[in-house]
Write a protein that holds these residues in place. Sequence first.
Motif, PDB file in Angstrom:
ATOM      1  N   LEU A   1      31.308  46.931  44.712  1.00 44.77           N
ATOM      2  CA  LEU A   1      31.856  47.250  43.387  1.00 44.77           C
ATOM      3  C   LEU A   1      33.323  47.658  43.504  1.00 44.77           C
ATOM      4  CD1 LEU A   1      31.037  47.601  40.382  1.00 44.77           C
ATOM      5  CD2 LEU A   1      30.547  49.995  40.892  1.00 44.77           C
ATOM      6  N   GLY A   2      33.635  48.475  44.521  1.00 45.96           N
ATOM      7  CA  GLY A   2      35.018  48.919  44.709  1.00 45.96           C
ATOM      8  C   GLY A   2      35.952  47.751  44.983  1.00 45.96           C
ATOM      9  N   VAL A   3      35.543  46.843  45.862  1.00 47.75           N
ATOM     10  CA  VAL A   3      36.407  45.711  46.225  1.00 47.75           C
ATOM     11  C   VAL A   3      36.474  44.694  45.094  1.00 47.75           C
ATOM     12  CG1 VAL A   3      36.695  43.783  47.839  1.00 47.75           C
ATOM     13  CG2 VAL A   3      35.943  46.009  48.677  1.00 47.75           C
ATOM     14  N   SER A   4      35.302  44.364  44.526  1.00 47.59           N
ATOM     15  CA  SER A   4      35.234  43.285  43.533  1.00 47.59           C
ATOM     16  C   SER A   4      35.823  43.675  42.182  1.00 47.59           C
ATOM     17  CB  SER A   4      33.767  42.865  43.355  1.00 47.59           C
ATOM     18  OG  SER A   4      33.651  41.909  42.337  1.00 47.59           O
TER      19      SER A   4
ATOM     20  N   PHE B   1      37.486  38.297  40.689  1.00 50.88           N
ATOM     21  CA  PHE B   1      37.281  39.117  41.893  1.00 50.88           C
ATOM     22  C   PHE B   1      38.631  39.767  42.177  1.00 50.88           C
ATOM     23  CE2 PHE B   1      36.482  40.327  46.198  1.00 50.88           C
ATOM     24  CZ  PHE B   1      35.104  40.457  46.308  1.00 50.88           C
ATOM     25  N   GLN B   2      38.721  41.093  42.017  1.00 50.64           N
ATOM     26  CA  GLN B   2      40.021  41.771  42.030  1.00 50.64           C
ATOM     27  C   GLN B   2      40.570  42.025  43.430  1.00 50.64           C
ATOM     28  OE1 GLN B   2      41.710  42.317  39.364  1.00 50.64           O
ATOM     29  NE2 GLN B   2      40.150  41.874  37.827  1.00 50.64           N
ATOM     30  N   GLY B   3      39.700  42.245  44.425  1.00 53.41           N
ATOM     31  CA  GLY B   3      40.172  42.635  45.754  1.00 53.41           C
ATOM     32  C   GLY B   3      40.221  41.477  46.733  1.00 53.41           C
TER      33      GLY B   3
ATOM     34  N   HIS C   1      31.665  53.824  52.925  1.00 55.55           N
ATOM     35  CA  HIS C   1      30.584  52.861  52.663  1.00 55.55           C
ATOM     36  C   HIS C   1      30.633  51.707  53.672  1.00 55.55           C
ATOM     37  CE1 HIS C   1      30.238  55.149  49.032  1.00 55.55           C
ATOM     38  NE2 HIS C   1      31.441  54.771  48.621  1.00 55.55           N
ATOM     39  N   PHE C   2      31.827  51.218  53.973  1.00 52.45           N
ATOM     40  CA  PHE C   2      31.975  50.071  54.860  1.00 52.45           C
ATOM     41  C   PHE C   2      31.468  50.396  56.268  1.00 52.45           C
ATOM     42  CE2 PHE C   2      34.533  47.595  57.896  1.00 52.45           C
ATOM     43  CZ  PHE C   2      34.203  46.315  57.487  1.00 52.45           C
TER      44      PHE C   2
ATOM     45  N   VAL D   1      39.898  48.556  52.553  1.00 56.27           N
ATOM     46  CA  VAL D   1      39.025  49.239  53.510  1.00 56.27           C
ATOM     47  C   VAL D   1      39.225  50.756  53.456  1.00 56.27           C
ATOM     48  CG1 VAL D   1      38.468  49.484  55.962  1.00 56.27           C
ATOM     49  CG2 VAL D   1      38.965  47.235  55.037  1.00 56.27           C
ATOM     50  N   GLU D   2      40.482  51.190  53.217  1.00 58.06           N
ATOM     51  CA  GLU D   2      40.737  52.638  53.201  1.00 58.06           C
ATOM     52  C   GLU D   2      39.930  53.319  52.091  1.00 58.06           C
ATOM     53  OE1 GLU D   2      43.114  50.346  52.946  1.00 58.06           O
ATOM     54  OE2 GLU D   2      43.961  50.380  54.976  1.00 58.06           O
ATOM     55  N   GLU D   3      39.899  52.707  50.931  1.00 60.37           N
ATOM     56  CA  GLU D   3      39.223  53.345  49.791  1.00 60.37           C
ATOM     57  C   GLU D   3      37.692  53.320  49.934  1.00 60.37           C
ATOM     58  OE1 GLU D   3      41.578  51.099  49.498  1.00 60.37           O
ATOM     59  OE2 GLU D   3      43.214  52.038  48.383  1.00 60.37           O
TER      60      GLU D   3
END
Length: 266
Positions: free
Chosen positions: A222-225, A141-143, A237-238, A231-233
Amino acid sequence: MDFLANSSLRKYWRETLAVAQRILIELLRRRRSLIFWGIFPVSVLLLNGFILAERAQLSMDKAFENAAPSTLVGAALFFSCLGGSVATVVAEREQQTLKRLFISPLSGTSYFLGIFLAHSFIGIGQALLIYTIASFWQAQFQGSILLGVLIILLSIISYVGVGFVLGTQFARRTEDVNALVAAFGVPLLILGGAFLPSSLFPETLLQIAQYNPIFHMNEALLGVSANGDGVEEIGEHFWFLCGFSVLMVAGGWFSYRRMLESERRL
């Protein structure tokens, strides 16, 4: 005033906990649903992971890092939280449990939050199962894990809310559950990028997907994981998911009131 506020909060908490406990005990007695909700996402994860590794020429760790979030929000939570919520309301109607609930002082908000809490346990369990299996291929989990958990909870609220509205307003018998999930859910799943990456969508479908909560769940997690976004990126979606979740809580309360009036006339 503080005493009254604390007393009201304790009442909502007791009611919510009681509804959640009753649903979970019923699921534990049946067991089969819980077993199938474990088998299904594992199967989808393995299929997605191996397909991505082969067709997208990704290493196994990257393939499973990309497969895990889509599998979780696009397959596991969809069927357990949306389909499960519809099935819960229909089962309680068929077993005459709803009529007993209606003569109790239970509030609509507590009833909705109880269903949400019960399915949150199932959703969190599915998330742990999917990421544990993905880790066998060194997927990470990258983020931010906290942000990821928040997105998963917002997704569960959204799914339970949609399932609650469908179950209270449109489903009368067990046979209606599959028809409702297929008619409303499967097109949303495809348009949400659960089976095909949104990068393959034509421009028209991409514009329509902006109104689909599953698209925002998928892109946010997908972006976070997989990409380590913050949150900025993933802001678009959030915040869409935050607004949709609030809308679903309000929709759940309104649907409960309508179901109350409808059942009392029967």
